[in-house]
Write a protein that holds these residues in place. Structure first.
Motif, short mmCIF file in Angstrom:
data_model
loop_
_atom_site.label_atom_id
_atom_site.label_comp_id
_atom_site.label_asym_id
_atom_site.label_seq_id
_atom_site.Cartn_x
_atom_site.Cartn_y
_atom_site.Cartn_z
N THR A 256 0.69 -1.32 0.04
CA THR A 256 -0.01 -0.16 -0.02
C THR A 256 0.85 1.22 -0.10
O THR A 256 2.08 1.30 0.41
CB THR A 256 -0.81 0.10 1.28
OG1 THR A 256 -0.06 0.08 2.39
CG2 THR A 256 -1.75 -1.16 1.23
N GLY A 257 0.33 2.33 -0.61
CA GLY A 257 1.20 3.44 -0.42
C GLY A 257 0.92 4.75 -1.25
O GLY A 257 -0.24 4.55 -1.98
N ARG A 258 1.27 5.76 -1.02
CA ARG A 258 0.78 7.01 -1.67
C ARG A 258 1.25 7.28 -3.19
O ARG A 258 2.34 6.56 -3.53
CB ARG A 258 1.29 8.14 -1.10
CG ARG A 258 0.60 8.34 0.23
CD ARG A 258 0.93 9.71 0.77
NE ARG A 258 0.13 10.12 1.81
CZ ARG A 258 0.04 11.05 2.32
NH1 ARG A 258 0.90 12.19 2.15
NH2 ARG A 258 -0.94 11.32 3.33
N CYS A 259 0.31 7.45 -3.85
CA CYS A 259 0.98 7.80 -5.52
C CYS A 259 0.52 9.31 -6.02
O CYS A 259 -0.42 9.90 -5.27
CB CYS A 259 -0.16 6.92 -6.23
SG CYS A 259 0.11 5.15 -5.74
N VAL B 118 -2.68 13.49 -4.70
CA VAL B 118 -2.32 12.46 -4.26
C VAL B 118 -3.17 11.48 -3.62
O VAL B 118 -4.51 11.73 -3.30
CB VAL B 118 -1.83 12.88 -2.66
CG1 VAL B 118 -0.87 12.03 -1.81
CG2 VAL B 118 -0.98 14.11 -2.94
N PHE B 119 -3.01 10.35 -3.93
CA PHE B 119 -4.01 9.29 -3.30
C PHE B 119 -3.20 7.93 -3.03
O PHE B 119 -2.08 7.88 -3.22
CB PHE B 119 -4.99 9.07 -4.62
CG PHE B 119 -4.37 8.59 -5.88
CD1 PHE B 119 -4.02 9.55 -6.52
CD2 PHE B 119 -4.07 7.37 -6.11
CE1 PHE B 119 -3.36 9.15 -7.97
CE2 PHE B 119 -3.79 7.01 -7.39
CZ PHE B 119 -3.26 7.71 -8.09
N THR B 120 -3.96 6.94 -2.49
CA THR B 120 -3.56 5.76 -1.98
C THR B 120 -3.93 4.58 -2.51
O THR B 120 -5.10 4.36 -2.81
CB THR B 120 -3.84 5.72 -0.39
OG1 THR B 120 -3.69 7.08 0.04
CG2 THR B 120 -2.81 4.71 0.29
N GLN B 121 -3.00 3.87 -2.91
CA GLN B 121 -3.58 2.48 -3.60
C GLN B 121 -2.79 1.33 -2.83
O GLN B 121 -1.96 1.24 -2.03
CB GLN B 121 -2.91 2.49 -5.09
CG GLN B 121 -3.42 3.21 -6.20
CD GLN B 121 -3.00 2.97 -7.35
OE1 GLN B 121 -1.89 2.53 -7.62
NE2 GLN B 121 -3.71 3.29 -8.59
N VAL B 122 -3.55 -0.05 -3.25
CA VAL B 122 -3.26 -1.39 -2.64
C VAL B 122 -2.89 -1.98 -4.04
O VAL B 122 -3.62 -2.36 -4.94
CB VAL B 122 -4.06 -1.73 -1.65
CG1 VAL B 122 -5.62 -1.89 -2.09
CG2 VAL B 122 -3.51 -3.23 -1.19
N GLU B 123 -1.61 -2.62 -3.95
CA GLU B 123 -1.37 -3.50 -5.17
C GLU B 123 -1.35 -4.77 -4.80
O GLU B 123 -0.74 -4.97 -3.61
CB GLU B 123 -0.02 -2.91 -5.81
CG GLU B 123 0.71 -3.47 -7.00
CD GLU B 123 -0.23 -2.74 -8.22
OE1 GLU B 123 -0.47 -1.58 -7.73
OE2 GLU B 123 -0.30 -3.42 -9.15
N ALA C 235 -2.34 -9.80 -11.04
CA ALA C 235 -1.97 -8.51 -9.98
C ALA C 235 -3.47 -7.81 -10.05
O ALA C 235 -4.39 -8.03 -10.76
CB ALA C 235 -1.05 -7.81 -10.89
N PHE C 236 -3.18 -7.02 -9.19
CA PHE C 236 -4.45 -6.13 -9.00
C PHE C 236 -4.11 -4.74 -8.45
O PHE C 236 -3.05 -4.75 -7.58
CB PHE C 236 -5.61 -6.51 -8.10
CG PHE C 236 -5.24 -6.93 -6.93
CD1 PHE C 236 -5.53 -6.19 -5.76
CD2 PHE C 236 -5.15 -8.22 -6.80
CE1 PHE C 236 -5.25 -6.42 -4.42
CE2 PHE C 236 -4.63 -8.70 -5.29
CZ PHE C 236 -4.77 -7.72 -4.35
N GLY C 237 -4.86 -3.64 -8.74
CA GLY C 237 -4.50 -2.43 -8.02
C GLY C 237 -5.78 -1.36 -7.83
O GLY C 237 -6.33 -1.19 -8.61
N TRP C 238 -5.87 -1.45 -6.41
CA TRP C 238 -7.31 -0.57 -6.13
C TRP C 238 -6.87 0.65 -5.52
O TRP C 238 -5.78 0.71 -4.84
CB TRP C 238 -8.17 -1.56 -5.46
CG TRP C 238 -8.66 -2.83 -5.97
CD1 TRP C 238 -8.47 -3.24 -7.24
CD2 TRP C 238 -9.89 -3.66 -5.62
NE1 TRP C 238 -9.30 -4.18 -7.56
CE2 TRP C 238 -10.25 -4.40 -6.43
CE3 TRP C 238 -10.72 -3.63 -4.29
CZ2 TRP C 238 -11.02 -5.33 -6.45
CZ3 TRP C 238 -11.60 -4.45 -4.25
CH2 TRP C 238 -11.82 -5.42 -5.47
N GLY C 239 -8.10 1.40 -5.30
CA GLY C 239 -7.64 2.57 -4.55
C GLY C 239 -8.22 2.60 -3.16
O GLY C 239 -9.26 2.30 -2.78
N ILE C 240 -7.31 2.97 -2.17
CA ILE C 240 -7.63 3.02 -0.70
C ILE C 240 -8.76 3.93 -0.57
O ILE C 240 -9.72 3.78 0.22
CB ILE C 240 -6.43 3.13 0.09
CG1 ILE C 240 -5.34 1.83 0.06
CG2 ILE C 240 -6.87 3.29 1.80
CD1 ILE C 240 -5.77 0.65 0.76
#
Ligand code: DAH
Length: 334
Positions: free
Chosen positions: A186-189, A202-207, A302-307
């Motif tokens: 998880t982290g900021r993008c 600025v937003f946060t994702q989980v990969e 793989a997947f990438g979602w917004g926290i």
């Protein structure tokens, strides 16, 4: 003379013991050690004492002076201690100290992490200041690829940027480790998006990334299903819709059955019963080859979602800007 000194000492002692507050002690201090004080008067007498007795007398008077100063200080500090003790009313209700708490996004990140930890995933990290190579090239997004337009990028220097998604952490992990891999990060993008109710720069994702032998699309669906049930409740379902991301093939947009209305249709899911949550897919052969894995042996998803999106749906928050406004009344609710 000696009797005078002893008398003075005894008198001051009695006086200090009887003192009921600091004011009492202060006036004793003036009476004994002040300009016209008893002890001061004795000090002035020293020079007039006969020579054979002067030295002894001087020593006694000075000792008295020192003792008196100390006794006064001592009494003052005792008094302030006892006064303070009596000032405390133990029957009063306590005062609540304002305590900080974790930001709602941190709470959701940790909740997501705990769901994946329970499935045996590792947690990885990557830098927010990233190389173009990890953010784009290694993910099958070459320099002239139109997909770069989807991710308006903050460039810092040639080849350096603020990561636009958490997907570069996939590449870093695969380059560092050998399969099998089961990780989330998880982290900021960062993206040069105009701010509105659903965009912030600025937003946060989980990969997530899984690499092993014999991994199929069904594994992807099963893991996402567990994930959303852990976060949104056990009756939540997952649906995969065809979509495109350069680093997966096939790619899918993931939708979940609306946790607000249970799939019946409501304003949150725009009456469709489903809510789109984020991207996913089977890791592209080019990506596997780039990190040195043999695609005929290893596959993965793989997947990438917004926290923020997860938090907004879970807590019914309508505007993404709320997360970044630092309004304590809002943040304090969670
Ligand atoms: N990185 C993508 C984005 O931010 C989201 C994404 C889509 C991540 C598909 C993935 C994936 O890992 O497989 O737009």
């Amino acid at each position: 003379m000696p009797s005078t000194i002893d008398e003075i000492r005894t008198a001051l002692e009695t006086r200090l013991t009887a003192a009921r507050d600091a004011q009492d002690v202060r006036s004793a201090q003036i009476e004994y050690l002040g300009k016209k004080g008893t002890v001061t008067a004795l000090l002035k007498q020293i020079s007039g004492v006969a020579e054979d007795q002067r030295r002894q007398f001087g020593e006694q008077v000075n000792a008295l002076k020192q003792w008196a100063a100390q006794a006064i200080e001592q009494r003052l500090s005792n008094l302030s201690f006892t006064t303070r003790r009596y000032d405390i009313d133990f029957s009063l209700p306590g005062q609540l100290m304002p305590a900080g708490k974790k930001h709602i996004l941190t709470q959701v990140e940790e909740e997501v992490e705990s769901v994946f930890l329970s499935m045996g995933f590792d947690i990885e990290e990557g830098p927010e200041i990233e190389q173009e190579y990890y953010n784009f090239e290694a993910l099958n997004i070459p320099a002239d690829h139109p997909a770069r337009d989807m991710q308006d990028t903050f460039y810092l220097a040639p080849g350096m940027l603020l990561r636009t998604h958490t997907s570069p952490i996939q590449v870093r992990t695969m380059k560092r480790e050998n399969p099998p891999i089961r990780m989330i990060a998880t982290g900021r993008c960062y993206r040069r998006d105009a701010v509105d109710a659903s965009h912030t720069p600025v937003f946060t994702q989980v990969e997530g990334l899984v690499i092993d032998k014999d991994i199929t699309f069904a594994d992807l669906k099963g893991v996402l299903q567990e994930f959303v049930r852990g976060v949104f409740g056990s009756s939540t379902n997952v649906k995969l819709l065809p979509s495109f991301f350069p680093f997966v093939e096939p790619g899918a947009e993931t939708a979940i059955s609306c946790p607000i209305c249970g799939g019946k249709g409501c304003p949150t899911c725009k009456n469709s019963g489903w809510i789109e949550m984020g991207g996913s897919g089977m890791v592209h052969q080019n990506v596997l080859q780039e990190v040195g894995y043999d695609p005929s042996i290893y596959q993965g998803f793989a997947f990438g979602w917004g926290i923020e999106r997860i938090a907004m749906i879970k807590y019914g928050i309508r505007d993404i800007r709320m997360f970044y406004d630092n309004d304590l009344d809002f943040l304090g609710q969670f």
